[in-house]
Scaffold this active site. Structure first.
Site, PDB file in Angstrom:
ATOM      1  N   PRO A 183      -7.387   9.919   8.857  1.00  0.00           N
ATOM      2  CG  PRO A 183      -5.811  11.587   8.384  1.00  0.00           C
ATOM      3  CD  PRO A 183      -6.741  10.605   7.741  1.00  0.00           C
ATOM      4  CD  GLU A 184     -11.673   9.615  14.015  1.00  0.00           C
ATOM      5  OE1 GLU A 184     -11.985  10.565  14.756  1.00  0.00           O
ATOM      6  OE2 GLU A 184     -12.484   8.756  13.656  1.00  0.00           O
ATOM      7  CE  LYS A 211     -11.158  14.257  12.148  1.00  0.00           C
ATOM      8  NZ  LYS A 211     -11.953  13.330  11.340  1.00  0.00           N
ATOM      9  CG  HIS A 218       0.411   6.646  -4.503  1.00  0.00           C
ATOM     10  ND1 HIS A 218      -0.279   6.554  -5.697  1.00  0.00           N
ATOM     11  CD2 HIS A 218       0.467   5.386  -4.007  1.00  0.00           C
ATOM     12  CE1 HIS A 218      -0.634   5.301  -5.896  1.00  0.00           C
ATOM     13  NE2 HIS A 218      -0.199   4.567  -4.891  1.00  0.00           N
ATOM     14  NE  ARG A 251      -7.925   5.293   0.062  1.00  0.00           N
ATOM     15  CZ  ARG A 251      -8.431   4.940   1.234  1.00  0.00           C
ATOM     16  NH1 ARG A 251      -9.309   5.738   1.846  1.00  0.00           N
ATOM     17  NH2 ARG A 251      -8.082   3.829   1.812  1.00  0.00           N
ATOM     18  NE  ARG A 269     -19.583   9.284   9.162  1.00  0.00           N
ATOM     19  CZ  ARG A 269     -18.946  10.356   9.612  1.00  0.00           C
ATOM     20  NH1 ARG A 269     -17.641  10.317   9.770  1.00  0.00           N
ATOM     21  NH2 ARG A 269     -19.585  11.458   9.915  1.00  0.00           N
TER      22      ARG A 269
END
Ligand SMILES: [Zn+2]
Length: 329
Positions: free
Chosen positions: A2-3, A61, A117, A140, A312
């Site tokens: 998420p940004e 964030k 999860h 994750r 990246r």
């Protein structure tokens, strides 16, 4: 991952559901999601049960919920004297939610089967027409929940975006700069510190100590919009260029926010459990080999490049974002 706009969407959704409610019980289904809470699941649950959620705050964030009525037993990670009488205006403890790569905060009714999860479940005091459970789901396991102290902000301004801003910040977030959507963000301070660094512009935009919340996608979009190459040296960057790229970052994030966040990860869903959607077209990110829209509008043909950058990728238009001769990476 998420940004900032996605995290702000989560914050706005979450605050409308949890603000003012008391946490009545805590189920820890996977202690790995509490690994940042050094004193373990029992301490975590013991501190949360009976605590009241005052707000949901975000800087960059980082997302946290200031709590009232926390017991803060001796030996807890929460400092002594942090027990907050109901009359006290300043909370001392917050529940931090680190979303990591795939963390989700879902409001659910008790009848909804556990997600595959599901890691942590918080039951909340009943409220008319509102789901009873706040669930932390994380495939994750890079994210997690933990308790943290609230400390005064350096500049005396609010800790971050909130419904009732307080001059307090979660300790874990205190090292990061304000983000471009924060009304207390200071361009002058940013520009001064930017000029003092001998680095490249994109590296500076990704530096959370300088400006927070700009991830790889929004950095590329902001640089494209501002017609600046990612390797432009910051120590010689003109004020007008710095202002343009900051405004561009704010604009692309505000647009994404209006669209409900821009998610590139199918695992990400927002607080209501609906998939974050993405219906605005990006101008740079992920457009390798495609025509630059601005060049096309000017009657030129230029195709976007993808280059390796800090493990990246960076996407640039070779025509309207020319590579500087003295670039820094
Ligand atoms: Zn172009």
């Amino acid at each position: 991952m998420p940004e900032l706009p996605e995290v702000e969407v989560v914050r706005r959704g979450l605050v409308s559901w949890v603000r003012g409610r008391t946490i009545t019980s805590v189920d820890v289904l996977d202690p790995r999601s509490l690994r940042r809470h050094a004193l373990g699941p029992e301490d975590f649950a013991g501190n949360l049960e009976g605590a009241r959620v005052l707000d949901v705050v975000r800087r960059g964030k980082f997302l946290w919920m200031p709590l009232a009525d926390t017991p803060a037993p001796s030996g807890s990670s929460v400092p002594s004297g942090s027990s907050v009488p109901s009359a006290a205006p300043s909370p001392a403890v917050a529940l931090m939610a680190h979303l990591g790569m795939s963390g989700q905060l879902l409001m659910q009714d008790p009848g909804v089967p556990d997600e595959k999860h599901l890691k942590v479940r918080l039951r909340l005091s009943p409220a008319e027409g509102m789901p009873e459970q706040l669930r932390f789901v994380d495939q994750r396991i890079f994210g997690g929940l933990f308790l943290t102290s609230l400390i005064p902000t350096d500049d005396g301004g609010p800790g971050g975006l909130a419904e009732t801003p307080l001059p307090l910040i979660a300790e874990e977030a205190s090292h990061i700069a304000r983000d471009p959507l924060d009304p207390y963000f200071s361009f002058e301070g940013f520009y001064r510190r930017l000029r003092a660094r001998k680095t490249g512009l994109k590296r500076a935009l990704l530096d959370q100590g300088l400006v927070s919340g700009i991830g790889n996608i929004y950095a590329d979009e902001a640089l494209w919009k501002a017609r600046l190459h990612y390797a432009r040296p910051t120590d010689t960057l003109r004020r007008a260029d710095a202002l343009r790229v900051l405004d561009a970052a704010r604009e692309v994030m505000t647009d994404a926010l209006a669209a409900g966040g821009t998610s590139f990860d199918s695992l990400y869903v927002n607080v209501n459990g609906a998939s974050g959607y993405f219906d605005r077209s990006l101008n740079a990110y992920g457009r390798e080999g495609l025509e630059c829209k601005r060049c096309a509008a000017a009657g030129r043909v230029s195709r976007l490049l993808r280059e390796q950058f800090m493990n990246r990728s960076s996407y640039t238009c070779p025509v309207c974002q020319p590579r500087p001769r003295n670039g820094r990476w």
